[in-house]
Design a protein around this motif. Structure first.
Motif, short mmCIF file in Angstrom:
data_model
loop_
_atom_site.label_atom_id
_atom_site.label_comp_id
_atom_site.label_asym_id
_atom_site.label_seq_id
_atom_site.Cartn_x
_atom_site.Cartn_y
_atom_site.Cartn_z
N ILE A 10 -5.65 1.06 -8.41
CA ILE A 10 -4.76 1.21 -7.25
C ILE A 10 -5.48 1.87 -6.08
O ILE A 10 -5.19 1.61 -4.91
N ASN A 11 -6.46 2.71 -6.38
CA ASN A 11 -7.17 3.45 -5.34
C ASN A 11 -8.31 2.68 -4.69
O ASN A 11 -8.94 3.19 -3.76
N LEU A 12 -8.58 1.45 -5.14
CA LEU A 12 -9.78 0.76 -4.71
C LEU A 12 -9.55 -0.26 -3.59
O LEU A 12 -10.42 -1.09 -3.33
N ARG A 13 -8.40 -0.18 -2.91
CA ARG A 13 -8.16 -1.04 -1.75
C ARG A 13 -7.52 -0.34 -0.54
O ARG A 13 -7.73 -0.79 0.60
N LEU A 134 0.30 -1.27 -0.85
CA LEU A 134 0.78 0.07 -0.47
C LEU A 134 0.03 0.57 0.77
O LEU A 134 0.64 1.17 1.67
N GLY A 135 -1.28 0.33 0.82
CA GLY A 135 -2.05 0.78 1.97
C GLY A 135 -1.59 0.13 3.25
O GLY A 135 -1.39 0.81 4.28
N ALA A 136 -1.40 -1.20 3.23
CA ALA A 136 -0.98 -1.91 4.43
C ALA A 136 0.47 -1.62 4.80
O ALA A 136 0.81 -1.48 5.98
N LEU A 154 -3.91 8.21 7.42
CA LEU A 154 -5.07 7.64 6.73
C LEU A 154 -5.65 8.61 5.71
O LEU A 154 -6.08 8.22 4.62
N ALA A 155 -5.66 9.90 6.05
CA ALA A 155 -6.28 10.90 5.17
C ALA A 155 -5.45 11.18 3.92
O ALA A 155 -6.00 11.58 2.88
N VAL A 156 -4.14 10.95 3.96
CA VAL A 156 -3.28 11.29 2.84
C VAL A 156 -3.62 10.49 1.59
O VAL A 156 -3.29 10.89 0.46
N TRP A 157 -4.34 9.37 1.75
CA TRP A 157 -4.70 8.55 0.60
C TRP A 157 -5.76 9.21 -0.27
O TRP A 157 -6.09 8.69 -1.35
#
Length: 400
Positions: A10-13, A134-136, A154-157
Motif C-alpha cells: 500500500i505504501n509503494l504508490r 488512496l494517494g490520488a 503530501l508529508a502525512v503519507w
C-alpha cells in the motif's frame, strides 16, 4: 506476514499519485518551473531503474524483512523532506523512488520463500492499486483538512510508511534458505546460466517494463488530459483515483488466474491488446463517458501489473531466483518505464494535443502483448544450482 506484505504494498504508490493528482498546483506551491513538471513525473520511475540491485544486496546483509523496513523508513523521511523543503522537491522525489524500488523488488522474494499462492501475489498487487487510489483520491481532501496546506497533505503519507516498516520488521520476512544441492543421496548438482543469458528472464523484464511505462505515463498525465477536456481539477483527480480503484479486483484476480496454464496462455498476450483498445476509448469517448472508459482502462492496466508480478513468481525456480528476477525485471523494466511520463509529456508539448500521445501508447500496448506471449514460454528462470537440482528432481524420470 501476509498482512505486513499488504501494508508494505500500500505504501509503494502514494508518493507518486499524490503529486500526480495535484500536478497543476505544484509550480505555484513549490516554486517549480512548469517546464520541469515532466521531470517530476519521471524522477521516481528513473530512480526505480537505477536502484533495482539495492534490495537483494541489502537483504543479504540485513535479512529481507529488515531490508524492507529500512527502505520504508527512508521513504518516510523522503516524503517529509520533499514536502517541507521546496528546494528538495526533486531530490526528495528521487530518493522516495529509490526507497520504493528497494522494497518492491523484495516482495516477490518473500512470497516465493513463504510458498505464497496466487492469492498472496494478488493481495500484494491489490495493495499497490489501493495505495495508488488512496494517494490520488485523498490528497485534495487532506489539503482542505490541513487548511489548504498542500505540503502537509503530501508529508502525512510518512505515517503509513512507518507503520509498514514496523509490521514487516516484526513479522521477520526472512527468506527460507534453499536446501543444499549436494550431500543428498542420489542428487546431482545442477547448473544455472547467468540471468542475462536466459530468454525467459528478458521476456518477463520486457513485459514488466512495458506495462510499467504505460502505467506511469497514464498516472502522470491522465488528470491533466481530463482537465484539457473540460473537467474541473477536482473531478480529474477523482477520476485518477477511480482509475486505480477500478483496477483493484483485476490486480487481485490476475495472479490467481495466471496460476492456471490454459488461462495464462490467453491472458498474457490478451491484456496488451485490451490496454490498447481502452486507451483509444479514453481518447475518443465524450466527457460524459469518461467515468466508464477510465474505469475500463484502470481494470485492464491493473490486471497487467498483477500478471507482471505473478510472472516473477511463476516463472522463477525458487526464492533466490525470484529475488534476482524481480530485481532485473523491475530494475531494467522501470528504467524503460521512466521514458513513459517524459515521452508522453514531450509528445503533448510538441503536438499541442493528446491524439498522438494516446496512439503511441496504444501501439506500445500491442508490443506488450508480444512480450506477454514470449514470457510464458521457455524454461523457468534459475540462478541457483540448488534450485536447478531440486527442480530436476521434482520431474518424473522419462520412460525408457
Amino acid at each position: 506476514m501476509l498482512l505486513a506484505l499488504v501494508m508494505v504494498s500500500i505504501n509503494l504508490r502514494p508518493a507518486i499519485t499524490t503529486v500526480a493528482g495535484v500536478m497543476n498546483q505544484v509550480p505555484g506551491v513549490f516554486g517549480l518551473d512548469p517546464a520541469l513538471l515532466p521531470l517530476l513525473g519521471t524522477l521516481p520511475v528513473l530512480a526505480f531503474g537505477i536502484s533495482g540491485p539495492i534490495g537483494p544486496r541489502l537483504a543479504r546483509r540485513l535479512g529481507t524483512g529488515r531490508a524492507v523496513a529500512v527502505a520504508l523508513m527512508v521513504l518516510a523521511a523522503a516524503l517529509i523532506v520533499r514536502a517541507t523543503v521546496p528546494a528538495l522537491l526533486l531530490p526528495g522525489t528521487f530518493l522516495a523512488g529509490m526507497a520504493i524500488m528497494t522494497a518492491s523488488v523484495l516482495v516477490p522474494q518473500i512470497v516465493k520463500a513463504n510458498r505464497g499462492t496466487g492469492w498472496w501475489t494478488g493481495l500484494c498487487t491489490m495493495g499497490f492499486g489501493l495505495g495508488a487510489a488512496l494517494g490520488a483520491g485523498l490528497v485534495q481532501p487532506l489539503e482542505r483538512a490541513f487548511g489548504g496546506n498542500l505540503p502537509s497533505a503530501l508529508a502525512v503519507w510518512a505515517v503509513p510508511a512507518l507503520l509498514g516498516a514496523f509490521l514487516i520488521h516484526r513479522s521477520g520476512g526472512r527468506t527460507t534458505p534453499v536446501p543444499a544441492a549436494a550431500g543428498t543421496a542420489g542428487q546431482v548438482p545442477g547448473t544455472a546460466s547467468p540471468l542475462r543469458k536466459q530468454r525467459t528472464a528478458w521476456a518477463v523484464t520486457a513485459f514488466f517494463g512495458l506495462q510499467a511505462m504505460l502505467y506511469f505515463a497514464i498516472t502522470s498525465w491522465l488528470a491533466v488530459y481530463l482537465v484539457s477536456r473540460g473537467l474541473l481539477p477536482s473531478d480529474a483527480a477523482a477520476l485518477l483515483a477511480w482509475f486505480s480503484l477500478a483496477g483493484l479486483p483485476a490486480s487481485l484476480l490476475a495472479p490467481v488466474l495466471a496460476a492456471r496454464p490454459r488461462i495464462l496462455r490467453i491472458m498474457a498476450p490478451g491484456l496488451g491488446m485490451s490496454v490498447a483498445l481502452a486507451l483509444v476509448g479514453v481518447l475518443v469517448a465524450p466527457v460524459e463517458l469518461q467515468f466508464l472508459m477510465v474505469g475500463i482502462l484502470g481494470f485492464v492496466q491493473s490486471a497487467g501489473f498483477g500478471l507482471a508480478m505473478a510472472l516473477v513468481v511463476i516463472r522463477s525456480a525458487g526464492p533466490q531466483s525470484a529475488g534476482r528476477l524481480s530485481a532485473m525485471s523491475q530494475g531494467f523494466g522501470f528504467a524503460l518505464a521512466s521514458l513513459g511520463p517524459l515521452g508522453a509529456g514531450l509528445l503533448h508539448t510538441m503536438t499541442g494535443g493528446w491524439e498522438v500521445t494516446f496512439w503511441v501508447l496504444a501501439a506500445e500496448a500491442v508490443v506488450l502483448a508480444g512480450a506477454g506471449f514470449l514470457a510464458i514460454r521457455g524454461p523457468l528462470v534459475s540462478v541457483e544450482p540448488a534450485e536447478v537440482s531440486l527442480q530436476t528432481q521434482a520431474k518424473p524420470s522419462p520412460v525408457r
